[in-house]
Design a protein around this motif. Structure first.
Motif, PDB file in Angstrom:
ATOM      1  N   GLN A   1       0.836  -1.203   0.000  1.00 18.12           N
ATOM      2  CA  GLN A   1       0.000   0.000   0.000  1.00 18.12           C
ATOM      3  C   GLN A   1       0.868   1.250   0.000  1.00 18.12           C
ATOM      4  O   GLN A   1       0.571   2.225  -0.689  1.00 18.12           O
ATOM      5  CB  GLN A   1      -0.937   0.001   1.213  1.00 18.12           C
ATOM      6  N   ARG A   2       1.959   1.221   0.761  1.00 18.08           N
ATOM      7  CA  ARG A   2       2.872   2.359   0.827  1.00 18.08           C
ATOM      8  C   ARG A   2       3.455   2.668  -0.556  1.00 18.08           C
ATOM      9  O   ARG A   2       3.580   3.824  -0.950  1.00 18.08           O
ATOM     10  CB  ARG A   2       3.990   2.071   1.822  1.00 18.08           C
ATOM     11  N   VAL A   3       3.820   1.628  -1.300  1.00 19.64           N
ATOM     12  CA  VAL A   3       4.368   1.821  -2.645  1.00 19.64           C
ATOM     13  C   VAL A   3       3.343   2.522  -3.529  1.00 19.64           C
ATOM     14  O   VAL A   3       3.670   3.490  -4.223  1.00 19.64           O
ATOM     15  CB  VAL A   3       4.788   0.468  -3.262  1.00 19.64           C
ATOM     16  N   CYS A   4       2.113   2.047  -3.493  1.00 19.01           N
ATOM     17  CA  CYS A   4       1.058   2.665  -4.310  1.00 19.01           C
ATOM     18  C   CYS A   4       0.801   4.110  -3.896  1.00 19.01           C
ATOM     19  O   CYS A   4       0.667   4.989  -4.740  1.00 19.01           O
ATOM     20  CB  CYS A   4      -0.226   1.853  -4.215  1.00 19.01           C
ATOM     21  N   ASP A   5       0.745   4.337  -2.593  1.00 19.73           N
ATOM     22  CA  ASP A   5       0.465   5.687  -2.100  1.00 19.73           C
ATOM     23  C   ASP A   5       1.589   6.670  -2.414  1.00 19.73           C
ATOM     24  O   ASP A   5       1.335   7.830  -2.716  1.00 19.73           O
ATOM     25  CB  ASP A   5       0.242   5.674  -0.583  1.00 19.73           C
ATOM     26  N   GLU A   6       2.829   6.213  -2.327  1.00 22.10           N
ATOM     27  CA  GLU A   6       3.961   7.127  -2.442  1.00 22.10           C
ATOM     28  C   GLU A   6       4.580   7.204  -3.840  1.00 22.10           C
ATOM     29  O   GLU A   6       5.132   8.234  -4.205  1.00 22.10           O
ATOM     30  CB  GLU A   6       5.040   6.751  -1.420  1.00 22.10           C
ATOM     31  N   ALA A   7       4.500   6.123  -4.605  1.00 18.24           N
ATOM     32  CA  ALA A   7       5.221   6.101  -5.882  1.00 18.24           C
ATOM     33  C   ALA A   7       4.330   6.192  -7.116  1.00 18.24           C
ATOM     34  O   ALA A   7       4.798   6.562  -8.186  1.00 18.24           O
ATOM     35  CB  ALA A   7       6.062   4.832  -5.966  1.00 18.24           C
ATOM     36  N   ALA A   8       3.063   5.851  -6.984  1.00 21.99           N
ATOM     37  CA  ALA A   8       2.161   5.826  -8.142  1.00 21.99           C
ATOM     38  C   ALA A   8       1.194   6.994  -8.099  1.00 21.99           C
ATOM     39  O   ALA A   8       0.668   7.336  -7.046  1.00 21.99           O
ATOM     40  CB  ALA A   8       1.392   4.509  -8.173  1.00 21.99           C
ATOM     41  N   LEU A   9       0.975   7.596  -9.261  1.00 20.52           N
ATOM     42  CA  LEU A   9       0.070   8.730  -9.372  1.00 20.52           C
ATOM     43  C   LEU A   9      -0.747   8.583 -10.644  1.00 20.52           C
ATOM     44  O   LEU A   9      -0.186   8.459 -11.741  1.00 20.52           O
ATOM     45  CB  LEU A   9       0.872  10.036  -9.423  1.00 20.52           C
ATOM     46  N   ALA A  10      -2.066   8.557 -10.519  1.00 21.60           N
ATOM     47  CA  ALA A  10      -2.940   8.523 -11.690  1.00 21.60           C
ATOM     48  C   ALA A  10      -2.979   9.926 -12.272  1.00 21.60           C
ATOM     49  O   ALA A  10      -3.124  10.911 -11.553  1.00 21.60           O
ATOM     50  CB  ALA A  10      -4.335   8.065 -11.305  1.00 21.60           C
ATOM     51  N   ARG A  11      -2.833  10.010 -13.572  1.00 22.30           N
ATOM     52  CA  ARG A  11      -2.761  11.313 -14.246  1.00 22.30           C
ATOM     53  C   ARG A  11      -3.676  11.323 -15.468  1.00 22.30           C
ATOM     54  O   ARG A  11      -3.654  10.400 -16.280  1.00 22.30           O
ATOM     55  CB  ARG A  11      -1.310  11.558 -14.663  1.00 22.30           C
ATOM     56  N   HIS A  12      -4.479  12.361 -15.572  1.00 23.12           N
ATOM     57  CA  HIS A  12      -5.337  12.559 -16.742  1.00 23.12           C
ATOM     58  C   HIS A  12      -4.557  13.383 -17.753  1.00 23.12           C
ATOM     59  O   HIS A  12      -3.951  14.390 -17.401  1.00 23.12           O
ATOM     60  CB  HIS A  12      -6.619  13.299 -16.343  1.00 23.12           C
TER      61      HIS A  12
ATOM     62  N   GLY B   1      -7.693   5.202 -22.762  1.00 29.39           N
ATOM     63  CA  GLY B   1      -7.313   6.015 -23.905  1.00 29.39           C
ATOM     64  C   GLY B   1      -6.198   5.393 -24.736  1.00 29.39           C
ATOM     65  O   GLY B   1      -5.831   4.233 -24.562  1.00 29.39           O
ATOM     66  N   ARG B   2      -5.666   6.213 -25.651  1.00 36.53           N
ATOM     67  CA  ARG B   2      -4.607   5.743 -26.555  1.00 36.53           C
ATOM     68  C   ARG B   2      -3.486   6.767 -26.599  1.00 36.53           C
ATOM     69  O   ARG B   2      -3.721   7.975 -26.591  1.00 36.53           O
ATOM     70  CB  ARG B   2      -5.152   5.527 -27.969  1.00 36.53           C
TER      71      ARG B   2
ATOM     72  N   VAL C   1      -4.531   0.501 -23.682  1.00 35.32           N
ATOM     73  CA  VAL C   1      -4.840   0.174 -22.293  1.00 35.32           C
ATOM     74  C   VAL C   1      -4.068  -1.073 -21.853  1.00 35.32           C
ATOM     75  O   VAL C   1      -4.019  -2.077 -22.563  1.00 35.32           O
ATOM     76  CB  VAL C   1      -6.361  -0.043 -22.116  1.00 35.32           C
ATOM     77  N   GLY C   2      -3.451  -0.985 -20.687  1.00 32.59           N
ATOM     78  CA  GLY C   2      -2.691  -2.090 -20.121  1.00 32.59           C
ATOM     79  C   GLY C   2      -1.221  -2.088 -20.477  1.00 32.59           C
ATOM     80  O   GLY C   2      -0.439  -2.825 -19.878  1.00 32.59           O
TER      81      GLY C   2
ATOM     82  N   SER D   1      -0.297  11.670 -26.128  1.00 29.54           N
ATOM     83  CA  SER D   1      -1.646  11.107 -26.142  1.00 29.54           C
ATOM     84  C   SER D   1      -2.308  11.373 -27.491  1.00 29.54           C
ATOM     85  O   SER D   1      -2.167  12.448 -28.068  1.00 29.54           O
ATOM     86  CB  SER D   1      -2.486  11.694 -25.004  1.00 29.54           C
ATOM     87  N   VAL D   2      -3.021  10.386 -27.975  1.00 31.14           N
ATOM     88  CA  VAL D   2      -3.793  10.506 -29.213  1.00 31.14           C
ATOM     89  C   VAL D   2      -5.210  10.938 -28.869  1.00 31.14           C
ATOM     90  O   VAL D   2      -5.847  11.679 -29.610  1.00 31.14           O
ATOM     91  CB  VAL D   2      -3.804   9.162 -29.970  1.00 31.14           C
ATOM     92  N   THR D   3      -5.697  10.458 -27.738  1.00 36.56           N
ATOM     93  CA  THR D   3      -7.026  10.799 -27.237  1.00 36.56           C
ATOM     94  C   THR D   3      -6.859  11.267 -25.792  1.00 36.56           C
ATOM     95  O   THR D   3      -5.765  11.174 -25.233  1.00 36.56           O
ATOM     96  CB  THR D   3      -7.948   9.562 -27.225  1.00 36.56           C
ATOM     97  N   GLU D   4      -7.928  11.733 -25.206  1.00 34.29           N
ATOM     98  CA  GLU D   4      -7.867  11.944 -23.759  1.00 34.29           C
ATOM     99  C   GLU D   4      -7.548  10.588 -23.159  1.00 34.29           C
ATOM    100  O   GLU D   4      -8.043   9.558 -23.616  1.00 34.29           O
ATOM    101  CB  GLU D   4      -9.191  12.479 -23.224  1.00 34.29           C
ATOM    102  N   ALA D   5      -6.699  10.589 -22.159  1.00 33.65           N
ATOM    103  CA  ALA D   5      -6.256   9.317 -21.603  1.00 33.65           C
ATOM    104  C   ALA D   5      -5.991   9.451 -20.115  1.00 33.65           C
ATOM    105  O   ALA D   5      -5.947  10.550 -19.565  1.00 33.65           O
ATOM    106  CB  ALA D   5      -4.988   8.855 -22.324  1.00 33.65           C
ATOM    107  N   ARG D   6      -5.805   8.308 -19.505  1.00 34.82           N
ATOM    108  CA  ARG D   6      -5.435   8.253 -18.088  1.00 34.82           C
ATOM    109  C   ARG D   6      -4.262   7.292 -17.995  1.00 34.82           C
ATOM    110  O   ARG D   6      -4.310   6.187 -18.542  1.00 34.82           O
ATOM    111  CB  ARG D   6      -6.607   7.770 -17.255  1.00 34.82           C
TER     112      ARG D   6
END
Length: 113
Positions: A2-13, A36-37, A54-55, A75-80
């Motif tokens: 959980q610490r790795v996800c909280d501290e190192a990963a960030l979802a970005r639009h 997205g693509r 995706v993936g 990005s080709v489209t809006e993406a996450r």
């Protein structure tokens, strides 16, 4: 973990045509496409650009070795995307077992690059 996800990963639009990195830039993070693509264009390749869906993981090498990007990702489209910061990842790996596994993976990855 959980610490790795909280501290190192960030979802970005990202918006259409946003650039995530360019050739020659220092690679400090890996990216995982969750929606997205995107389009990766290799600077030295004579082949056409590659679609990234995706993936897909992009720039995983930045997590395991000192890395300089050799192409451009946009990005080709809006993406996450999920951005995994290499430095923050290793700072977050406090458990000796996780740290040892990551270190060994880095050694093996480096041998194959």
């Amino acid at each position: 973990m959980q610490r790795v996800c909280d501290e190192a990963a960030l979802a970005r639009h990202v918006r259409e045509r946003d650039e995530l990195f360019s050739a020659g830039a220092e690679g400090v993070a890996a990216f995982v496409v969750s929606h997205g693509r995107l389009l990766y264009t290799h600077e030295l390749s004579t082949e056409a650009s590659s679609g990234v869906g995706v993936g897909a993981w992009v720039s995983e090498a930045a997590l395991w070795v000192e890395w300089t990007h050799t192409g451009r990702l946009e990005s080709v489209t809006e993406a996450r995307v999920v951005r995994i910061d290499a430095e923050k990842l290793f700072r977050a790996l406090h458990h000796p077992t996780f740290r040892a596994i990551a270190a060994e993976y880095a050694v093996q990855f480096h041998k194959r690059v």
